[in-house]
Write an enzyme that holds these catalytic residues in place. Structure first.
Site, mmCIF file in Angstrom:
data_model
loop_
_atom_site.group_PDB
_atom_site.id
_atom_site.type_symbol
_atom_site.label_atom_id
_atom_site.label_comp_id
_atom_site.label_asym_id
_atom_site.label_seq_id
_atom_site.Cartn_x
_atom_site.Cartn_y
_atom_site.Cartn_z
ATOM 1 N N GLU A 92 -11.115 -10.512 -5.761
ATOM 2 C CA GLU A 92 -9.671 -10.554 -5.471
ATOM 3 C C GLU A 92 -9.247 -11.871 -4.852
ATOM 4 O O GLU A 92 -8.090 -12.063 -4.514
ATOM 5 C CB GLU A 92 -9.235 -9.360 -4.607
ATOM 6 C CG GLU A 92 -10.204 -8.855 -3.594
ATOM 7 C CD GLU A 92 -9.817 -7.486 -2.997
ATOM 8 O OE1 GLU A 92 -8.802 -6.885 -3.386
ATOM 9 O OE2 GLU A 92 -10.549 -7.040 -2.100
ATOM 10 N N ASP A 114 -4.576 -8.078 -5.070
ATOM 11 C CA ASP A 114 -4.774 -9.236 -4.205
ATOM 12 C C ASP A 114 -4.982 -10.504 -5.014
ATOM 13 O O ASP A 114 -4.480 -11.564 -4.651
ATOM 14 C CB ASP A 114 -5.963 -9.001 -3.267
ATOM 15 C CG ASP A 114 -5.545 -8.181 -2.063
ATOM 16 O OD1 ASP A 114 -4.483 -8.499 -1.488
ATOM 17 O OD2 ASP A 114 -6.236 -7.221 -1.710
ATOM 18 N N HIS A 117 0.809 -1.218 0.000
ATOM 19 C CA HIS A 117 0.000 0.000 0.000
ATOM 20 C C HIS A 117 0.842 1.268 0.000
ATOM 21 O O HIS A 117 0.436 2.292 -0.529
ATOM 22 C CB HIS A 117 -1.052 -0.045 1.098
ATOM 23 C CG HIS A 117 -2.152 -0.996 0.740
ATOM 24 N ND1 HIS A 117 -2.143 -2.303 1.143
ATOM 25 C CD2 HIS A 117 -3.217 -0.839 -0.073
ATOM 26 C CE1 HIS A 117 -3.191 -2.907 0.606
ATOM 27 N NE2 HIS A 117 -3.861 -2.046 -0.130
ATOM 28 N N CYS A 140 -9.475 -2.497 -10.842
ATOM 29 C CA CYS A 140 -8.946 -1.370 -10.068
ATOM 30 C C CYS A 140 -7.614 -1.683 -9.395
ATOM 31 O O CYS A 140 -7.163 -0.940 -8.536
ATOM 32 C CB CYS A 140 -9.963 -0.878 -9.052
ATOM 33 S SG CYS A 140 -10.374 -2.092 -7.806
HETATM 34 C C1 PEP Z 1 -6.551 -4.814 -5.155
HETATM 35 O O1 PEP Z 1 -6.388 -5.726 -4.347
HETATM 36 O O2 PEP Z 1 -6.246 -4.901 -6.357
HETATM 37 C C2 PEP Z 1 -7.095 -3.520 -4.710
HETATM 38 C C3 PEP Z 1 -7.357 -2.568 -5.579
HETATM 39 O O3 PEP Z 1 -7.268 -3.354 -3.385
HETATM 40 P P1 PEP Z 1 -6.073 -2.970 -2.400
HETATM 41 O O4 PEP Z 1 -4.852 -2.685 -3.210
HETATM 42 O O5 PEP Z 1 -6.536 -1.805 -1.617
HETATM 43 O O6 PEP Z 1 -5.935 -4.227 -1.593
HETATM 44 MG MG MG Z 2 -7.281 -5.618 -2.402
#
Ligand code: PEP
Ligand code: MG
Length: 586
Positions: free
Chosen positions: A435, A459, A189, A506
């Protein structure tokens, strides 16, 4: 030169600022005798402020979440008030004339030596608590996380062992030109936050944290994953030139913000933004996003001094909606756990946090807390006198149909409650984040009960490949452009398109030119990414045709290795959009 993983593209030249220095190289210079009393007073003040924080947190969390969850703050307060803890620090300041950060560092080392040798799991967890208390204390002491206050020349390059999401969001307004971390991968993150700010970043360089001192000149090359420490003048000027080219390219691309996102053969693509806060929402507008495809609400919780209640959440969501492009926002419910933790949700340390009690699983365990968020989101969508908004709600890490049914029931009840209370709320479409591989396998069933799907490839890739997205040692496996991932994505996108259920992707790969071409070839038309990537992807789409993308995809699916796919795609991008070479990364 040190080689790591380029996690956010671009080049930066700046002055190193090591934000966790207290844990590695505290300033061990002895104080003058006359300074010791003032240092003691500084320490006592920081300690009092820390105690006030902890006390307030305990009360707020007890009331809003529950006394069990709040208990952790009492533990922290008792560590802080422990007489041995305080006596040691005070005596090192007065008798040995250590500055307080150095005294805290020594204490942490003592506790570490004591606790790590024990087999007792409980005691080992207490070490983590001591560390938390020391971090909070040192925050009050040295304003470690506020580069605004650092007297260093020029743009700063942050150097940290592990950058926590909660730290990035509190970095302040001082220009941060680059980031170097020891741990973390492309989709950790912290890396995502760096990309959302368009800041070049390199991670996965072991030991760099000990090699670099605050004040060193650093070059960060986020395309190649290189870090250069105190380079010679010639190298510096070559990189400064590259940095200028990087800025120029970004500037030129950003000029396309008002142009439509259509391919050379007239196919429309929807380019949405992933946002974490209000500043990102504004960046999304500046970069020409059509809306927000992913609003990670956990940052509201991570940055709030205590637990935001329904009204505070409502206000935060309204503010985000008002600032977002076309007032379109897909709000994701709380996705904590893994690398994002807040202590008040009773986060016990787990052996496998990414496989454990995270995300929607954690929300289900706190039904009142979860229901509060759902109500706030429904209320944020209430029609106003202003321009209409389009709010969608999505649930992270859905694994089974039962979970979807459970959230739908919760949403229905929340609506009923709002009706009964006479509180205005709006029409909100419901979707889930795909995910977990289990959800990909049963996508046909899940699609029957939702309005839309958003593929969380960060994920999905880590779970499909069984490779931790934050661990540089398995980064070679955590690759979206690999044969297994491409097959699964292709199946999921086809399944959604077959029943006309809107599907977006996303994950971070949406902002990668190579992945974009392949996903477009699979039939995907909606992409959500860090705002900084939108101009580049828009430019790329304008060079692309459906026929070409489908042909490229067909050939890529025949390639049997990840390296082969990467080589093939690098060559394709160089042909399709040679102007983007500088921004094209693995
Ligand atoms: C993902 O897992 O691709 C996602 C967009 O969520 P995060 O990166 O916040 O886990
Ligand atoms: Mg995620």
């Amino acid at each position: 030169m040190r080689k790591g993983i380029g996690v956010s593209p671009g080049v930066a030249v700046g002055t190193a600022y090591s934000i966790n220095e207290i844990f590695v190289n505290p300033d061990t210079k002895r104080l003058e005798e006359s300074e010791a009393q003032a240092e003691l007073a500084r320490y006592d003040l920081a300690r009092e402020r820390t105690a006030t924080d902890l006390h307030a947190l305990f009360h707020k969390v007890s009331m809003q979440v529950g006394p069990e969850e709040a208990a952790i703050f009492q533990v922290h307060e008792s560590i802080l008030r422990d007489s041995a803890f305080t006596a040691k620090i005070r005596s090192w300041i007065v008798d040995e004339r250590l500055a307080s950060p150095a005294a805290l560092h020594r204490l942490l080392e003592e506790y570490t030596a004591l606790f790590t040798s024990t087999q007792d799991e409980y005691l080992r967890e207490r070490l983590a608590d001591v560390r938390d208390v020391i971090i909070r204390l040192s925050g009050h002491l040295t304003e470690v996380l506020q580069p605004d206050n650092v007297a260093l020349p020029g743009p700063l390059i942050l150097v940290v062992n592990e950058l926590l999401p909660s730290q990035v969001v509190t970095l302040g307004t001082r220009e941060v030109a680059g980031i170097v971390t020891e741990t973390g991968g492309r989709t950790s993150h912290a890396a995502i936050l760096a990309r959302s700010r368009g800041v070049p970043a390199v991670s996965g360089i072991r030991g760099i944290y000990r090699q670099i001192k605050t004040g060193d000149t650093l070059i960060v090359d986020g395309r190649e994953g290189h870090v250069l420490i105190n380079p010679d003048a010639e190298t510096t000027s070559a990189y400064l030139k590259l940095q200028r080219e990087f800025f120029d390219l970004k500037g030129t691309l950003a000029e396309n913000r008002d142009q439509p996102a259509v391919t050379a053969d007239g196919q429309h693509v929807e380019l949405l933004a992933n946002i974490n806060n209000l500043a990102d929402a504004k960046a999304a507008v500046a970069m020409g996003a059509a809306g927000v495809g992913l609003f990670r609400t956990e940052y509201i919780f991570l940055t709030h001094p205590d637990v935001p209640d329904e009204e505070q959440q409502l206000e935060a969501y309204r503010e985000i909606i008002a600032a977002s492009p076309n007032r379109r926002v897909t709000i994701r419910t709380l996705d904590l756990g893994g690398d994002k933790t807040i202590p008040y949700l009773g986060h016990a340390r787990e052996a496998n946090p990414f496989l454990g009690w995270r995300s929607i699983r954690l929300s289900f365990e706190h039904p009142e807390f979860f229901a509060t968020q759902i109500r706030a989101i429904l209320r944020s969508a209430a029609p106003t006198d202003g321009p209409p908004s389009r709010v969608r709600m999505m649930f992270p890490m859905i694994t089974t149909l039962e979970e979807i049914r459970r959230v739908r029931t919760m949403v229905r009840k929340a609506r009923e409650q709002l009706e009964a209370d006479g509180k205005p709320h709006g029409d909100v479409r419901l979707g889930f984040m795909l995910e977990v591989p289990a959800a990909a396998v049963t996508i046909d069933t899940l699609l029957e009960e939702v309005d839309f799907v958003s593929i969380g490839s960060n994920d999905l890739v880590q779970y499909l490949m069984a490779a931790d997205r934050d661990n540089p040692k398995v980064n070679h496996l955590c690759q979206p452009l690999s044969p297994p991932v491409l097959r699964v994505l292709s199946q999921v996108i086809s399944a959604c398109n077959a029943v006309d259920t809107p599907v977006t992707l996303c994950g971070e790969m949406a902002g990668s030119p190579r992945a974009f071409v392949l996903l477009f070839g699979m039939g995907l038309r909606s992409f959500s990414m860090s705002p900084a990537f939108i101009p580049m992807i828009k430019d790329l789409s304008r060079h692309l045709t459906r026929k070409r993308a489908e042909k490229v995809l067909k050939r890529a699916l025949e390639i049997k290795t990840t390296a082969g796919i990467q080589r093939f795609m690098a060559a394709q991008i160089a042909e399709i959009a040679p102007n983007l070479k500088m921004l094209d990364t693995v």
